[in-house]
Design a protein around this motif. Structure first.
Motif, short mmCIF file in Angstrom:
data_model
loop_
_atom_site.label_atom_id
_atom_site.label_comp_id
_atom_site.label_asym_id
_atom_site.label_seq_id
_atom_site.Cartn_x
_atom_site.Cartn_y
_atom_site.Cartn_z
N ASP A 97 22.69 115.20 21.89
CA ASP A 97 21.70 115.97 22.65
C ASP A 97 22.26 117.32 23.08
OD1 ASP A 97 23.60 114.84 24.30
OD2 ASP A 97 22.20 114.10 25.81
N GLU A 98 23.19 117.86 22.31
CA GLU A 98 23.77 119.16 22.63
C GLU A 98 23.07 120.31 21.91
OE1 GLU A 98 28.40 118.75 23.48
OE2 GLU A 98 27.88 118.03 21.48
N LEU A 99 22.74 120.11 20.63
CA LEU A 99 22.27 121.20 19.79
C LEU A 99 21.03 120.83 18.99
CD1 LEU A 99 25.69 122.37 18.27
CD2 LEU A 99 24.34 123.62 19.98
N GLU A 314 17.86 119.13 26.64
CA GLU A 314 18.47 118.08 27.45
C GLU A 314 19.74 118.60 28.13
OE1 GLU A 314 18.45 114.15 28.97
OE2 GLU A 314 16.96 115.15 27.70
N LEU A 315 20.53 119.36 27.39
CA LEU A 315 21.73 119.95 27.98
C LEU A 315 21.37 121.03 28.98
CD1 LEU A 315 24.78 120.55 28.14
CD2 LEU A 315 24.51 121.98 26.11
N SER A 444 18.02 107.47 21.82
CA SER A 444 16.84 106.83 21.21
C SER A 444 15.55 107.52 21.61
CB SER A 444 16.79 105.36 21.61
OG SER A 444 16.69 105.21 23.02
N THR A 445 15.53 108.20 22.75
CA THR A 445 14.30 108.86 23.20
C THR A 445 14.14 110.27 22.63
OG1 THR A 445 15.44 109.69 25.18
CG2 THR A 445 14.30 107.56 25.37
N TRP A 450 16.61 107.25 15.40
CA TRP A 450 17.79 106.57 15.94
C TRP A 450 17.78 105.08 15.61
CZ3 TRP A 450 22.54 106.87 17.91
CH2 TRP A 450 23.06 105.73 18.53
N LYS A 451 18.94 104.58 15.17
CA LYS A 451 19.16 103.15 14.95
C LYS A 451 20.49 102.78 15.60
CE LYS A 451 19.30 103.96 10.57
NZ LYS A 451 19.02 105.41 10.69
N ASN A 452 20.59 101.56 16.07
CA ASN A 452 21.83 101.13 16.71
C ASN A 452 23.03 101.24 15.77
OD1 ASN A 452 20.66 100.56 19.20
ND2 ASN A 452 20.17 98.47 18.63
N THR A 453 22.77 101.15 14.48
CA THR A 453 23.86 101.24 13.50
C THR A 453 24.39 102.67 13.35
OG1 THR A 453 22.19 101.39 11.76
CG2 THR A 453 23.15 99.22 12.18
N ASP A 454 23.68 103.65 13.96
CA ASP A 454 24.15 105.03 13.89
C ASP A 454 25.42 105.25 14.71
OD1 ASP A 454 22.00 105.59 12.32
OD2 ASP A 454 20.82 106.57 13.89
#
Length: 477
Positions: A97-99, A314-315, A444-445, A450-454
């Motif tokens: 969520d930086e860039l 977000e940042l 995830s939002t 997004w997947k947990n495996t990421d």
């Protein structure tokens, strides 16, 4: 006979990169060292290597060993996953969520959109370049130890630097890919069939290498520019590894060594200048074709459209009112029609200066040690000590003391402070989200795919095809 030679050459160049890069270094590394050495010497200011280099002569002569180490640092600065040129700072920035990312590179868009394939060219090059660097470090460790002409002090310094490099690169590989081969040899037959080392053992090996490096390295960088890893840099990574492995006591005591030895840069506007007091280790621009940092070139937005990266909302929305980092480390550019304004990381500001390098690319700085110790102290229920270290960083940013009082509140506040202090620096944000289990809640939002495996990147499929012992592939790929 010609066919046999051709086939042998083909076999060599199609080996796994864990092995291929080892062979390439032996066949081509010192030729490349000679060809590129002008920039190497500028990088670390050592004398050029002598002619007719061979493995034996290189490791019997201190000047040429310094050259070999310089070549490692040059490769790290220009090509590897720690380079400001398409390394972790930019590409793990778009993974989190930086860039935001605006261009059309396929590999980069896979990272930004969280649909990374095992054939992704960027993550594959990170892997390949990392093992090339590891081969070079291992070669130095092996050959320097066997040298008959180097002094004991020279052997200690050279081996200490190489051990640090080996630990550092493995630490990044493990954080990105999980279980990875921990390579300590230059034996290509062994490395061609290597298996992945369990992550717990990877971290154990890293810590052991760093302990050895701390005992071998000098207290100061002889260049005076903090461009060669010394004892402090090895301790800085060691403190980080203790934090990652939740050895809170050792994280606290190791960070304290650095905090008690070095001074924090008091002026937030000077943190990213080449002479900043807080800097522990940095890369010097080559001074020939590039006088300033890759980071400034990547992040500073000159025109809209035309930008590659911009800071994520977000940042931007996470800074408290009055935060001097928001004022000094964030810039903005507005389009000619006045309709679009984008914000960018403005830590490194020098782009157009054509006569002198004002900034170097920082890899380790003292601020991290304050926040490592603050987190370790909170985990150890030393809440007052944790608040004190956290407030040291907050106060320099022009902020009041933290209102966090409980252990849980303090840990949350420290992680938020790390987000704001280290944004777009060497993947810190991703590694923090990953190690604390907060990646799912945070990403995830804002990442639709997004997947947990990421949580892990894929092992390059080309590597698995050549060396099936690298199986199983990480889940999800």
């Amino acid at each position: 006979m010609k066919q046999k030679i051709k086939q042998t050459r083909s076999n060599i160049w199609n080996m796994s990169s864990v092995n291929t890069e080892f062979i390439r270094w032996k066949l081509m590394g010192f030729l490349g060292l000679c060809l590129s050495f002008y920039s190497c010497t500028d990088f670390v200011e050592v004398d050029p290597p002598k002619n007719n280099l061979s493995t034996k002569t290189v490791f019997d002569d201190a000047a040429t060993v310094k050259s070999a180490l310089a070549n490692i640092y040059l490769k790290m600065r220009d090509e590897s996953l720690v380079s400001g040129n398409n390394g972790l700072s930019t590409l793990m920035g778009i993974y989190t969520d930086e860039l935001d990312y605006y261009l059309f590179d396929t590999a980069n868009n896979q990272l930004y959109q969280h649909n990374v394939l095992a054939s992704n060219s960027t993550t594959n090059s990170w892997w390949t370049n990392a093992y090339s660097i590891l081969y070079a470090a291992n070669d130095i460790i092996t050959e320097v130890e066997n040298s008959k002409l180097l002094s004991a002090d020279e052997k200690a310094e050279f081996n200490g630097q190489a051990l640090f490099v080996r630990a550092y690169i493995h630490s990044l590989l493990a954080s990105l890919y999980g279980d990875v081969p921990y390579i300590t040899t230059t034996n290509y037959l062994e490395n061609n069939t290597v298996s992945r080392t369990p992550i717990g053992l990877v971290y154990e090996n890293i810590i052991n290498d760093l302990k050895a490096a701390v005992n071998l390295l000098k207290n100061e960088d002889v260049t005076g520019e903090k461009v060669i890893p010394n004892k402090a840099v090895a301790n800085a990574l060691l403190a980080r590894m203790y934090l990652y492995t939740e050895n809170w006591e050792m994280a606290e005591s190791t960070a304290s060594i650095l905090i008690n030895t070095f001074s924090l840069e008091p002026d937030v506007t000077k943190v990213f200048l080449k002479s900043a007091a807080s800097t522990l280790w940095q890369f010097k621009p080559n001074g020939i074709s590039i006088l300033n940092t890759y980071e400034a070139n990547q992040f500073v937005i000159r025109f809209i459209p035309g930008q590659a990266f911009a800071l994520h909302e977000e940042l931007l929305g996470s800074f408290e009112p009055g935060d001097l980092r928001r004022l000094n480390w964030v810039g903005s550019t507005t389009s000619a029609d006045g309709l679009t304004t984008l914000h960018y990381a403005n830590k490194y500001k020098s782009i157009f200066n054509a006569t002198v390098s004002l900034e170097y690319s920082i890899l380790f700085r003292l601020e991290e040690q304050y926040l490592i110790r603050a987190e370790a102290q909170a985990q150890l229920n030393n809440l007052l000590g944790s608040q004190t270290d956290l407030n040291t960083i907050r106060n320099r940013a022009g902020l009041d003391d933290t209102v966090a009082a409980t252990k849980e509140e303090l840990i949350s506040a420290i992680l938020q402070e790390r987000f704001l202090e280290f944004f777009t620096e060497q993947g810190h944000r991703w590694f923090d989200l990953k190690r604390t289990g907060e990646a799912e809640n945070t990403l995830s939002t804002i990442k639709s795919n997004w997947k947990n495996t990421d949580i892990l990147l894929p092992i390059p499929d080309a590597e698995i095809a050549v060396n099936p012992n690298l199986k199983p592939q990480n889940v999800g790929y």
